[in-house]
Design a protein around this motif. Structure first.
Motif, PDB file in Angstrom:
ATOM      1  N   PHE A 118       0.855  -1.187   0.000  1.00  0.00           N
ATOM      2  CA  PHE A 118       0.000   0.000   0.000  1.00  0.00           C
ATOM      3  C   PHE A 118       0.892   1.238   0.000  1.00  0.00           C
ATOM      4  O   PHE A 118       1.835   1.327   0.805  1.00  0.00           O
ATOM      5  CB  PHE A 118      -0.890   0.049   1.243  1.00  0.00           C
ATOM      6  N   VAL A 119       0.597   2.188  -0.876  1.00  0.00           N
ATOM      7  CA  VAL A 119       1.213   3.510  -0.821  1.00  0.00           C
ATOM      8  C   VAL A 119       0.111   4.470  -0.380  1.00  0.00           C
ATOM      9  O   VAL A 119      -0.955   4.521  -0.999  1.00  0.00           O
ATOM     10  CB  VAL A 119       1.776   3.941  -2.193  1.00  0.00           C
ATOM     11  N   CYS A 120       0.358   5.206   0.694  1.00  0.00           N
ATOM     12  CA  CYS A 120      -0.694   6.015   1.308  1.00  0.00           C
ATOM     13  C   CYS A 120      -0.519   7.505   1.036  1.00  0.00           C
ATOM     14  O   CYS A 120       0.590   7.983   0.783  1.00  0.00           O
ATOM     15  CB  CYS A 120      -0.733   5.766   2.812  1.00  0.00           C
ATOM     16  N   ALA A 121      -1.633   8.229   1.147  1.00  0.00           N
ATOM     17  CA  ALA A 121      -1.628   9.671   0.895  1.00  0.00           C
ATOM     18  C   ALA A 121      -0.721  10.422   1.858  1.00  0.00           C
ATOM     19  O   ALA A 121      -0.175  11.472   1.522  1.00  0.00           O
ATOM     20  CB  ALA A 121      -3.053  10.211   0.990  1.00  0.00           C
ATOM     21  N   GLY A 122      -0.543   9.895   3.062  1.00  0.00           N
ATOM     22  CA  GLY A 122       0.302  10.536   4.062  1.00  0.00           C
ATOM     23  C   GLY A 122       0.597   9.576   5.194  1.00  0.00           C
ATOM     24  O   GLY A 122       0.037   8.473   5.259  1.00  0.00           O
ATOM     25  N   ASP A 123       1.480   9.993   6.093  1.00  0.00           N
ATOM     26  CA  ASP A 123       1.888   9.119   7.192  1.00  0.00           C
ATOM     27  C   ASP A 123       0.741   8.800   8.147  1.00  0.00           C
ATOM     28  O   ASP A 123       0.639   7.691   8.678  1.00  0.00           O
ATOM     29  CB  ASP A 123       3.027   9.762   7.985  1.00  0.00           C
ATOM     30  N   GLU A 124      -0.133   9.781   8.385  1.00  0.00           N
ATOM     31  CA  GLU A 124      -1.249   9.548   9.304  1.00  0.00           C
ATOM     32  C   GLU A 124      -2.168   8.457   8.744  1.00  0.00           C
ATOM     33  O   GLU A 124      -2.602   7.559   9.474  1.00  0.00           O
ATOM     34  CB  GLU A 124      -2.037  10.833   9.534  1.00  0.00           C
ATOM     35  N   VAL A 125      -2.454   8.546   7.437  1.00  0.00           N
ATOM     36  CA  VAL A 125      -3.277   7.524   6.789  1.00  0.00           C
ATOM     37  C   VAL A 125      -2.582   6.164   6.890  1.00  0.00           C
ATOM     38  O   VAL A 125      -3.212   5.141   7.193  1.00  0.00           O
ATOM     39  CB  VAL A 125      -3.541   7.892   5.317  1.00  0.00           C
ATOM     40  N   ALA A 126      -1.277   6.151   6.645  1.00  0.00           N
ATOM     41  CA  ALA A 126      -0.516   4.900   6.686  1.00  0.00           C
ATOM     42  C   ALA A 126      -0.524   4.287   8.088  1.00  0.00           C
ATOM     43  O   ALA A 126      -0.679   3.069   8.246  1.00  0.00           O
ATOM     44  CB  ALA A 126       0.917   5.148   6.231  1.00  0.00           C
ATOM     45  N   ALA A 127      -0.364   5.112   9.119  1.00  0.00           N
ATOM     46  CA  ALA A 127      -0.354   4.609  10.494  1.00  0.00           C
ATOM     47  C   ALA A 127      -1.709   4.015  10.858  1.00  0.00           C
ATOM     48  O   ALA A 127      -1.794   2.974  11.530  1.00  0.00           O
ATOM     49  CB  ALA A 127       0.017   5.732  11.459  1.00  0.00           C
ATOM     50  N   ARG A 128      -2.783   4.658  10.419  1.00  0.00           N
ATOM     51  CA  ARG A 128      -4.133   4.132  10.673  1.00  0.00           C
ATOM     52  C   ARG A 128      -4.339   2.818   9.930  1.00  0.00           C
ATOM     53  O   ARG A 128      -4.971   1.878  10.453  1.00  0.00           O
ATOM     54  CB  ARG A 128      -5.178   5.165  10.250  1.00  0.00           C
ATOM     55  N   LEU A 129      -3.801   2.734   8.725  1.00  0.00           N
ATOM     56  CA  LEU A 129      -3.912   1.504   7.943  1.00  0.00           C
ATOM     57  C   LEU A 129      -3.185   0.350   8.638  1.00  0.00           C
ATOM     58  O   LEU A 129      -3.704  -0.774   8.707  1.00  0.00           O
ATOM     59  CB  LEU A 129      -3.346   1.719   6.545  1.00  0.00           C
ATOM     60  N   VAL A 130      -1.995   0.616   9.150  1.00  0.00           N
ATOM     61  CA  VAL A 130      -1.220  -0.423   9.829  1.00  0.00           C
ATOM     62  C   VAL A 130      -2.004  -0.978  11.017  1.00  0.00           C
ATOM     63  O   VAL A 130      -2.056  -2.201  11.240  1.00  0.00           O
ATOM     64  CB  VAL A 130       0.150   0.123  10.287  1.00  0.00           C
ATOM     65  N   ARG A 131      -2.643  -0.094  11.771  1.00  0.00           N
ATOM     66  CA  ARG A 131      -3.434  -0.553  12.930  1.00  0.00           C
ATOM     67  C   ARG A 131      -4.615  -1.417  12.471  1.00  0.00           C
ATOM     68  O   ARG A 131      -4.933  -2.432  13.089  1.00  0.00           O
ATOM     69  CB  ARG A 131      -3.931   0.649  13.738  1.00  0.00           C
ATOM     70  N   ALA A 132      -5.261  -1.010  11.363  1.00  0.00           N
ATOM     71  CA  ALA A 132      -6.395  -1.788  10.854  1.00  0.00           C
ATOM     72  C   ALA A 132      -5.942  -3.152  10.351  1.00  0.00           C
ATOM     73  O   ALA A 132      -6.618  -4.171  10.585  1.00  0.00           O
ATOM     74  CB  ALA A 132      -7.088  -1.013   9.738  1.00  0.00           C
ATOM     75  N   LEU A 133      -4.804  -3.201   9.674  1.00  0.00           N
ATOM     76  CA  LEU A 133      -4.286  -4.475   9.171  1.00  0.00           C
ATOM     77  C   LEU A 133      -3.949  -5.416  10.326  1.00  0.00           C
ATOM     78  O   LEU A 133      -4.136  -6.634  10.233  1.00  0.00           O
ATOM     79  CB  LEU A 133      -3.052  -4.236   8.295  1.00  0.00           C
ATOM     80  N   ARG A 134      -3.467  -4.840  11.419  1.00  0.00           N
ATOM     81  CA  ARG A 134      -3.122  -5.659  12.579  1.00  0.00           C
ATOM     82  C   ARG A 134      -4.371  -6.354  13.142  1.00  0.00           C
ATOM     83  O   ARG A 134      -4.320  -7.514  13.553  1.00  0.00           O
ATOM     84  CB  ARG A 134      -2.461  -4.801  13.651  1.00  0.00           C
ATOM     85  N   THR A 135      -5.496  -5.630  13.136  1.00  0.00           N
ATOM     86  CA  THR A 135      -6.735  -6.247  13.638  1.00  0.00           C
ATOM     87  C   THR A 135      -7.202  -7.375  12.727  1.00  0.00           C
ATOM     88  O   THR A 135      -7.953  -8.262  13.170  1.00  0.00           O
ATOM     89  CB  THR A 135      -7.866  -5.205  13.764  1.00  0.00           C
ATOM     90  N   LEU A 136      -6.766  -7.351  11.460  1.00  0.00           N
ATOM     91  CA  LEU A 136      -7.111  -8.410  10.511  1.00  0.00           C
ATOM     92  C   LEU A 136      -6.062  -9.521  10.498  1.00  0.00           C
ATOM     93  O   LEU A 136      -6.114 -10.416   9.654  1.00  0.00           O
ATOM     94  CB  LEU A 136      -7.253  -7.824   9.099  1.00  0.00           C
ATOM     95  N   SER A 137      -5.099  -9.424  11.413  1.00  0.00           N
ATOM     96  CA  SER A 137      -3.996 -10.396  11.511  1.00  0.00           C
ATOM     97  C   SER A 137      -3.135 -10.414  10.249  1.00  0.00           C
ATOM     98  O   SER A 137      -2.572 -11.450   9.876  1.00  0.00           O
ATOM     99  CB  SER A 137      -4.547 -11.806  11.799  1.00  0.00           C
ATOM    100  N   VAL A 138      -3.039  -9.272   9.597  1.00  0.00           N
ATOM    101  CA  VAL A 138      -2.171  -9.127   8.426  1.00  0.00           C
ATOM    102  C   VAL A 138      -0.856  -8.523   8.910  1.00  0.00           C
ATOM    103  O   VAL A 138      -0.841  -7.462   9.544  1.00  0.00           O
ATOM    104  CB  VAL A 138      -2.814  -8.214   7.362  1.00  0.00           C
TER     105      VAL A 138
END
Length: 353
Positions: A273-293
């Motif tokens: 994933f390439v994100c619009a900004g670091d804040e978006v990327a950090a939120r994405l990482v947390r969401a992926l963690r909840t999906l066990s990715v």
């Protein structure tokens, strides 16, 4: 010691310029007089004068002495900074702080006008109001960061017209007021977003990633020119490297686990994933963690700006750093040139990220 004395002399002359102590054809105190006044060598005096000469504030006339230059005679010592979203974007705050610090070295005070609101109409009104105030105040020039969203295109152009009516020099920061491939008549200092996108793609492909999702979050291609340029860079580099269907734009909330699960289970399953900004990327990482990715084992994530959340994220984010200090320095130099040379063709300066 000599360096401190040189700064003291320079500050004294800058103060005299701001107060209007010397007229255009009135010579400044000579080297010997300044050396006696400050109890220093003439070499220390020349160091201070050379610095002011490089800034274009004074000029040496053979056989007559040192005088204020054309720029020096009209110097107010103040420049304006019109910066929407300054308090909601760490990168813009960094540039603003660097600009204020660097401006002091050039003998300037920066009058900062910030615009922050969730309501578009409130933002537009504030931008117009601040522009009118800056246009009638004794500022030598203005650095203006347009809002890149499509809905603010008209107010961006209106702000520039306000400055044009009062012949206030303007340098645009971060993006133009016109959509590519058009260009306004203003100087522009920005990061080369296309090149930044190409670097990101190169980095990911070199690490075996073959399907890159460009996460726009609530932005879609065409409405944010900077994101569009980054997307062009990522997509273009991927095509050059043989990935014909290697990049797709994805418009979803980075915390929408349902949408992410559907995407990750699709036939075109992204491995980056390439994100619009670091804040978006950090939120994405947390969401992926909840999906066990697992990041980056299962999916790589790249942000943009290199702000605090990139370093505090677990794991720390790969990100693209925008050179805030270099941007601030370039903005000042470009504005100083525009003040001295109002008839020169507009400059378009892109810095590497």
């Amino acid at each position: 010691m000599a360096g401190e004395k040189s700064k003291e002399i320079r500050a004294w002359i800058l103060g005299a310029i701001k107060r209007g102590t010397y007229a255009k054809d009135e010579p400044l105190p000579g080297d010997l007089e300044l050396a006696r006044r400050f109890k220093v060598s003439r070499g220390t005096v020349r160091t201070a004068l050379d610095d002011l000469r490089r800034q274009g504030l004074i000029e040496r006339r053979r056989g007559a002495g040192t005088f204020l230059s054309e720029r020096g005679t009209r110097k107010s010592g103040v420049i304006g900074l019109l910066l929407p979203e300054a308090d909601t974007c760490e990168f813009f705050r960094d540039v603003a702080e660097a600009l204020v610090r660097q401006a002091r070295r050039y003998g300037y005070t920066v009058l900062v006008k910030k615009v922050d609101s969730a309501d578009p109409e409130t933002i537009a009104r504030a931008m117009r109001r601040h522009a009118r105030k800056l246009a009638v105040q004794p500022v030598e020039g203005v650095v203006f960061r347009p809002l890149v969203s499509e809905q603010f295109a008209a107010v961006n152009r209106e702000v520039v017209r306000i400055f044009e009516r009062t012949e206030t020099p303007v340098v645009l920061f971060d993006s133009d007021i016109e959509e590519n491939p058009k260009r306004s008549a203003c100087d522009l200092v920005a990061v080369n977003n296309v090149a930044a996108g190409r670097k990101v793609a190169e980095h990911l492909i070199a690490r075996g990633r073959r399907r890159i999702a460009f996460l726009m979050a609530d932005c879609v291609p065409g409405k944010n020119v900077n994101l569009l340029d980054r997307f062009f860079g990522v997509a273009g580099e991927s095509v050059v490297r043989g990935l014909r269907d290697g990049v797709r734009s994805v418009d979803c909330n980075p915390e929408d686990t349902s949408a992410l699960r559907k995407l990750l289970r699709s036939a075109w399953r992204p491995d980056a994933f390439v994100c619009a900004g670091d804040e978006v990327a950090a939120r994405l990482v947390r969401a992926l963690r909840t999906l066990s990715v697992r990041v980056p084992d299962d999916v790589a994530v790249v942000g943009f700006d290199d702000v605090a959340c990139a370093r505090s994220s677990v794991p720390p984010l790969t990100t693209v750093r925008q050179p805030s200090l270099q941007i601030a320095q370039t903005l000042l130099k470009t504005l100083a040139f525009r003040i001295r040379s109002p008839e020169a063709p507009p400059q378009e300066i892109y810095l590497d990220a």
